[in-house]
Every structure is written in structure tokens, then in C-alpha cells.
Write a protein that holds these residues in place. Structure first.
Motif, mmCIF file in Angstrom:
data_model
loop_
_atom_site.group_PDB
_atom_site.id
_atom_site.type_symbol
_atom_site.label_atom_id
_atom_site.label_comp_id
_atom_site.label_asym_id
_atom_site.label_seq_id
_atom_site.Cartn_x
_atom_site.Cartn_y
_atom_site.Cartn_z
ATOM 1 N N ALA A 67 -46.245 109.198 29.550
ATOM 2 C CA ALA A 67 -46.322 110.385 30.397
ATOM 3 C C ALA A 67 -45.973 111.650 29.602
ATOM 4 C CB ALA A 67 -45.390 110.235 31.600
ATOM 5 N N ASN A 68 -44.935 111.570 28.776
ATOM 6 C CA ASN A 68 -44.548 112.729 27.958
ATOM 7 C C ASN A 68 -45.658 113.117 26.996
ATOM 8 O OD1 ASN A 68 -42.028 112.988 29.151
ATOM 9 N ND2 ASN A 68 -41.007 111.681 27.649
ATOM 10 N N LYS A 69 -46.270 112.126 26.383
ATOM 11 C CA LYS A 69 -47.369 112.393 25.441
ATOM 12 C C LYS A 69 -48.539 113.058 26.158
ATOM 13 C CE LYS A 69 -49.968 111.698 21.658
ATOM 14 N NZ LYS A 69 -49.790 112.430 20.396
ATOM 15 N N ILE A 70 -48.883 112.560 27.339
ATOM 16 C CA ILE A 70 -49.983 113.150 28.102
ATOM 17 C C ILE A 70 -49.667 114.598 28.466
ATOM 18 C CG2 ILE A 70 -51.198 113.071 30.320
ATOM 19 C CD1 ILE A 70 -51.065 110.003 30.130
ATOM 20 N N ASN A 71 -48.443 114.854 28.888
ATOM 21 C CA ASN A 71 -48.063 116.218 29.257
ATOM 22 C C ASN A 71 -48.097 117.158 28.053
ATOM 23 O OD1 ASN A 71 -47.694 115.560 31.963
ATOM 24 N ND2 ASN A 71 -45.526 115.066 31.699
ATOM 25 N N GLN A 72 -47.812 116.621 26.875
ATOM 26 C CA GLN A 72 -47.901 117.435 25.662
ATOM 27 C C GLN A 72 -49.365 117.701 25.276
ATOM 28 O OE1 GLN A 72 -45.713 115.256 22.694
ATOM 29 N NE2 GLN A 72 -43.748 115.521 23.735
ATOM 30 N N GLU A 73 -50.192 116.682 25.437
ATOM 31 C CA GLU A 73 -51.605 116.799 25.061
ATOM 32 C C GLU A 73 -52.398 117.655 26.044
ATOM 33 O OE1 GLU A 73 -53.239 115.762 22.417
ATOM 34 O OE2 GLU A 73 -51.611 114.662 21.454
ATOM 35 N N LEU A 74 -51.984 117.653 27.297
ATOM 36 C CA LEU A 74 -52.665 118.388 28.370
ATOM 37 C C LEU A 74 -54.178 118.160 28.352
ATOM 38 C CD1 LEU A 74 -50.793 121.816 28.587
ATOM 39 C CD2 LEU A 74 -50.817 119.973 30.283
ATOM 40 N N PRO A 75 -54.611 116.920 28.557
ATOM 41 C CA PRO A 75 -56.054 116.649 28.579
ATOM 42 C C PRO A 75 -56.708 117.305 29.786
ATOM 43 C CG PRO A 75 -54.849 114.748 29.373
ATOM 44 C CD PRO A 75 -53.819 115.714 28.864
ATOM 45 N N ASP A 76 -58.011 117.439 29.711
ATOM 46 C CA ASP A 76 -58.755 117.968 30.855
ATOM 47 C C ASP A 76 -58.874 116.922 31.966
ATOM 48 O OD1 ASP A 76 -59.600 120.593 29.754
ATOM 49 O OD2 ASP A 76 -60.574 119.316 28.269
ATOM 50 N N LEU A 77 -58.805 115.645 31.590
ATOM 51 C CA LEU A 77 -59.020 114.567 32.553
ATOM 52 C C LEU A 77 -58.356 113.295 32.048
ATOM 53 C CD1 LEU A 77 -60.632 113.629 35.139
ATOM 54 C CD2 LEU A 77 -62.460 112.951 33.570
ATOM 55 N N ILE A 78 -57.782 112.523 32.985
ATOM 56 C CA ILE A 78 -57.262 111.190 32.700
ATOM 57 C C ILE A 78 -58.154 110.179 33.407
ATOM 58 C CG2 ILE A 78 -55.317 109.587 32.934
ATOM 59 C CD1 ILE A 78 -53.472 112.054 33.050
ATOM 60 N N CYS A 79 -58.640 109.194 32.664
ATOM 61 C CA CYS A 79 -59.449 108.114 33.236
ATOM 62 C C CYS A 79 -58.645 106.821 33.162
ATOM 63 C CB CYS A 79 -60.760 107.960 32.474
ATOM 64 S SG CYS A 79 -61.864 109.384 32.626
ATOM 65 N N ILE A 80 -58.398 106.217 34.312
ATOM 66 C CA ILE A 80 -57.636 104.964 34.384
ATOM 67 C C ILE A 80 -58.615 103.872 34.793
ATOM 68 C CG2 ILE A 80 -55.653 103.789 35.397
ATOM 69 C CD1 ILE A 80 -54.377 106.496 35.912
ATOM 70 N N THR A 81 -58.886 102.953 33.855
ATOM 71 C CA THR A 81 -60.036 102.068 34.024
ATOM 72 C C THR A 81 -59.651 100.653 34.477
ATOM 73 O OG1 THR A 81 -60.005 101.726 31.622
ATOM 74 C CG2 THR A 81 -61.567 103.327 32.473
ATOM 75 N N GLY A 82 -58.873 100.567 35.541
ATOM 76 C CA GLY A 82 -58.666 99.302 36.229
ATOM 77 C C GLY A 82 -57.410 98.541 35.858
ATOM 78 N N ASP A 83 -57.044 97.609 36.752
ATOM 79 C CA ASP A 83 -55.845 96.774 36.607
ATOM 80 C C ASP A 83 -54.591 97.621 36.433
ATOM 81 O OD1 ASP A 83 -57.423 94.561 36.906
ATOM 82 O OD2 ASP A 83 -56.945 93.648 34.983
ATOM 83 N N SER A 84 -54.479 98.657 37.256
ATOM 84 C CA SER A 84 -53.271 99.489 37.232
ATOM 85 C C SER A 84 -52.089 98.728 37.803
ATOM 86 C CB SER A 84 -53.497 100.777 38.033
ATOM 87 O OG SER A 84 -54.577 101.515 37.506
ATOM 88 N N VAL A 85 -52.336 97.987 38.894
ATOM 89 C CA VAL A 85 -51.282 97.209 39.557
ATOM 90 C C VAL A 85 -51.807 95.806 39.850
ATOM 91 C CG1 VAL A 85 -50.164 99.231 40.581
ATOM 92 C CG2 VAL A 85 -51.958 98.049 41.854
ATOM 93 N N ASN A 86 -50.876 94.871 40.010
ATOM 94 C CA ASN A 86 -51.232 93.486 40.316
ATOM 95 C C ASN A 86 -51.088 93.147 41.790
ATOM 96 O OD1 ASN A 86 -51.591 93.097 37.538
ATOM 97 N ND2 ASN A 86 -49.475 92.416 37.267
ATOM 98 N N SER A 87 -50.385 94.000 42.534
ATOM 99 C CA SER A 87 -50.135 93.731 43.956
ATOM 100 C C SER A 87 -49.708 95.026 44.620
ATOM 101 C CB SER A 87 -49.035 92.672 44.121
ATOM 102 O OG SER A 87 -47.787 93.194 43.684
ATOM 103 N N ASN A 88 -49.551 94.972 45.931
ATOM 104 C CA ASN A 88 -49.096 96.160 46.662
ATOM 105 C C ASN A 88 -47.704 96.605 46.229
ATOM 106 O OD1 ASN A 88 -51.236 96.886 48.633
ATOM 107 N ND2 ASN A 88 -50.929 94.798 49.354
ATOM 108 N N LYS A 89 -46.881 95.672 45.743
ATOM 109 C CA LYS A 89 -45.538 96.032 45.288
ATOM 110 C C LYS A 89 -45.596 96.992 44.107
ATOM 111 C CE LYS A 89 -43.272 91.741 46.747
ATOM 112 N NZ LYS A 89 -42.539 90.525 46.289
ATOM 113 N N GLY A 90 -46.659 96.909 43.343
ATOM 114 C CA GLY A 90 -46.783 97.778 42.179
ATOM 115 C C GLY A 90 -47.124 99.211 42.506
#
Length: 270
Positions: A67-90
Motif C-alpha cells: 500500500a505504501n509503495k502504491i501511494n508513493q507511485e500514484l498510478p493512474d489505475l490499479i487492476c486487481i486480477t482475481g482471487d483477492s479473497v478466499n471467503s466472505n471472512k476475507g
């Protein structure tokens, strides 16, 4: 002298063994490899960060470092390409992670097989992403603008547990625009390339994950690849005239180790 030599060999072996276990159980999982690729032929570059296969269960120090690296880089867009969580608890932990990232940065997220297998509530997932300046795309597209340019972002559904439909996902906008396709399982990319022979979308890049780069490899060879990987493992591939990048991802599954396959986040200039 023999005993000294023997002691040296034993101690050296134990040191190497300790380093080996340190590497596979901690270093390759926790020290993220940031790779950068410049694909832009224009002075107006759009900066994209790809994260994939977070499999997030608890917030750890490397998540905060990402998260710190992303905030430093300040990209125009973040793409999250699946399997972020394994269940609702995540979802609560994913919310904590996204809270660490600037809400000024737009995010686009797609489904992976683990969200489906874990019966993640799609409405809750979608709302969570929207609360962090993001959109969940399931066989959908959106027009993204930055640096005085437009991109078509196409998010296809998961191959294993969803119902991917590139044709439906890519029909909404003018195909003359450059497109970035988000596709969790790289095996479906062969189908995308085939369909695009008639679809004629101007695809600049396909971003995939799912394989974990093999997660446990030796001399570049994976001991195991999950279904949906197809002929792909990690890094760059070319499908006709379409470039695809398969990320090694962040998290682990089944076995909490990485060997010869360090966790990865990637920056693209397109």
C-alpha cells in the motif's frame, strides 16, 4: 583436522539449510518483487499497477508495504486480477488493505475462482470495491481516461468457476480504442485471441494471474500448475499480435511457501 573439517561441513550445511528455509517460508512471500514495464509509444503514458492473487486472510506487514509503495507511485489505475479473497471472512481484511491505499486512485477488480469457490457474496464484494473508488467487472467493460487518453478496460469472468464471455464484455465501446483485458485464468486468453480475430478489439495488453508463477519451482520448472493455467506459467507471452503478462501474484494457496518464485506486483506504462 578431520574433525574441524567435518564440523565446518556440518555447520555450513546447517547455515545453508537455514537460509533455504528462511527464503521459502519468509523472504519470497514477504519481500515483494516490483517489476516495471514500459509499453507506451506515446509521451502521454498511463501508469497501471497490477495486483493479483492476494488470497488475503489477515493484514500483514507486506500488505502495508504494498500500500505504501502504491501511494508513493500514484498510478493512474490499479487492476486487481482475481482471487483477492478466499471467503466472505476475507472481505473485512480486504477492506482494511484497501483503506491503506489512496481513494484518489481508481481501481478495477475482476473475479477469480477462489471468490466463487468460497461463495463470496458478489453484492457485498461489489459494494466494498465501489467504496474504495473501484468497479467490479464481470464480463463488462468501462472507459478509462487519463493523461489525455482513453483506454477500454475489459474484465472477463473466471474460467474455472464463472462464465467468461469476452465477446459480451467487449461490445459496449468503440473497438478502435486501445484496450486492456483483465483475465484471471490465462488459459482463457487463447480463446480471447481466437475470438478477437472477428471481434477486432485493439487489445494492447492482457493481464492475468492464477498460476502463482508455479509457486514452487526448480530451475524455472513448476512442480504443479492449477487448472486454468493452460500452457502459461509466468511472465510475457504473445498470442497472435496480443501481448499478455502472467503475474506470479502476491499470496499463496494450499502450501504457505514460495520457492524460486518470489511474490510480485507489477507496474505498467501503457
Amino acid at each position: 583436522m578431520k574433525m574441524n573439517r567435518r564440523n565446518f561441513i556440518v555447520k555450513s550445511f546447517l547455515v545453508l539449510l537455514g537460509l533455504f528455509f528462511f527464503d521459502i517460508f519468509w523472504f519470497e512471500k514477504n519481500v515483494i518483487q516490483w517489476t516495471t514495464y514500459d509499453l507506451s509509444k506515446s509521451d502521454s503514458k498511463i501508469k497501471i499497477v497490477q495486483l493479483t492473487d492476494l488470497h488475503i486472510k489477515e493484514l500483514k506487514s507486506f500488505h502495508k508495504a504494498i500500500a505504501n509503495k502504491i501511494n508513493q507511485e500514484l498510478p493512474d489505475l490499479i487492476c486487481i486480477t482475481g482471487d483477492s479473497v478466499n471467503s466472505n471472512k476475507g472481505l473485512a481484511v480486504l477492506n482494511e488493505f484497501l483503506d491503506l491505499i489512496s481513494k484518489e486512485i481508481p481501481k478495477v477488480v475482476i473475479m477469480g475462482n477462489k471468490e466463487y469457490e468460497g461463495k463470496v457474496n458478489i453484492n457485498s464484494f461489489r459494494t466494498l470495491i465501489e467504496n474504495h473508488n473501484g468497479q467490479l467487472l464481470i464480463n463488462e467493460s468501462l472507459k478509462f481516461s487519463a493523461a489525455n487518453r482513453n483506454l477500454l478496460i475489459i474484465g472477463v469472468d473466471d474460467l474455472i468457476s464463472g462464465d467468461p464471455d469476452f465477446t459480451n464484455a467487449s461490445t459496449e465501446y468503440d473497438s478502435s480504442e486501445e484496450a486492456i483485458v483483465l483475465n484471471h485464468c490465462p488459459e482463457y486468453s487463447d480463446e480471447i485471441a481466437l475470438l478477437n480475430e472477428t471481434q477486432k478489439v485493439n487489445i494492447k495488453l492482457i493481464l492475468s494471474g492464477h498460476t502463482h508463477g508455479g509457486q514452487i519451482t526448480f530451475l524455472g520448472k513448476a512442480f504443479y500448475k492449477p487448472g486454468g493455467s493452460g500452457r502459461f506459467l509466468r511472465g510475457w507471452y504473445k498470442l497472435n499480435d496480443i501481448r499478455m503478462y502472467v503475474s506470479k501474484g502476491i499470496g499463496t494457496k494450499y502450501i504457505p511457501i514460495r520457492m524460486g518464485c518470489r511474490a510480485e506486483a507489477t507496474i505498467f506504462y501503457v
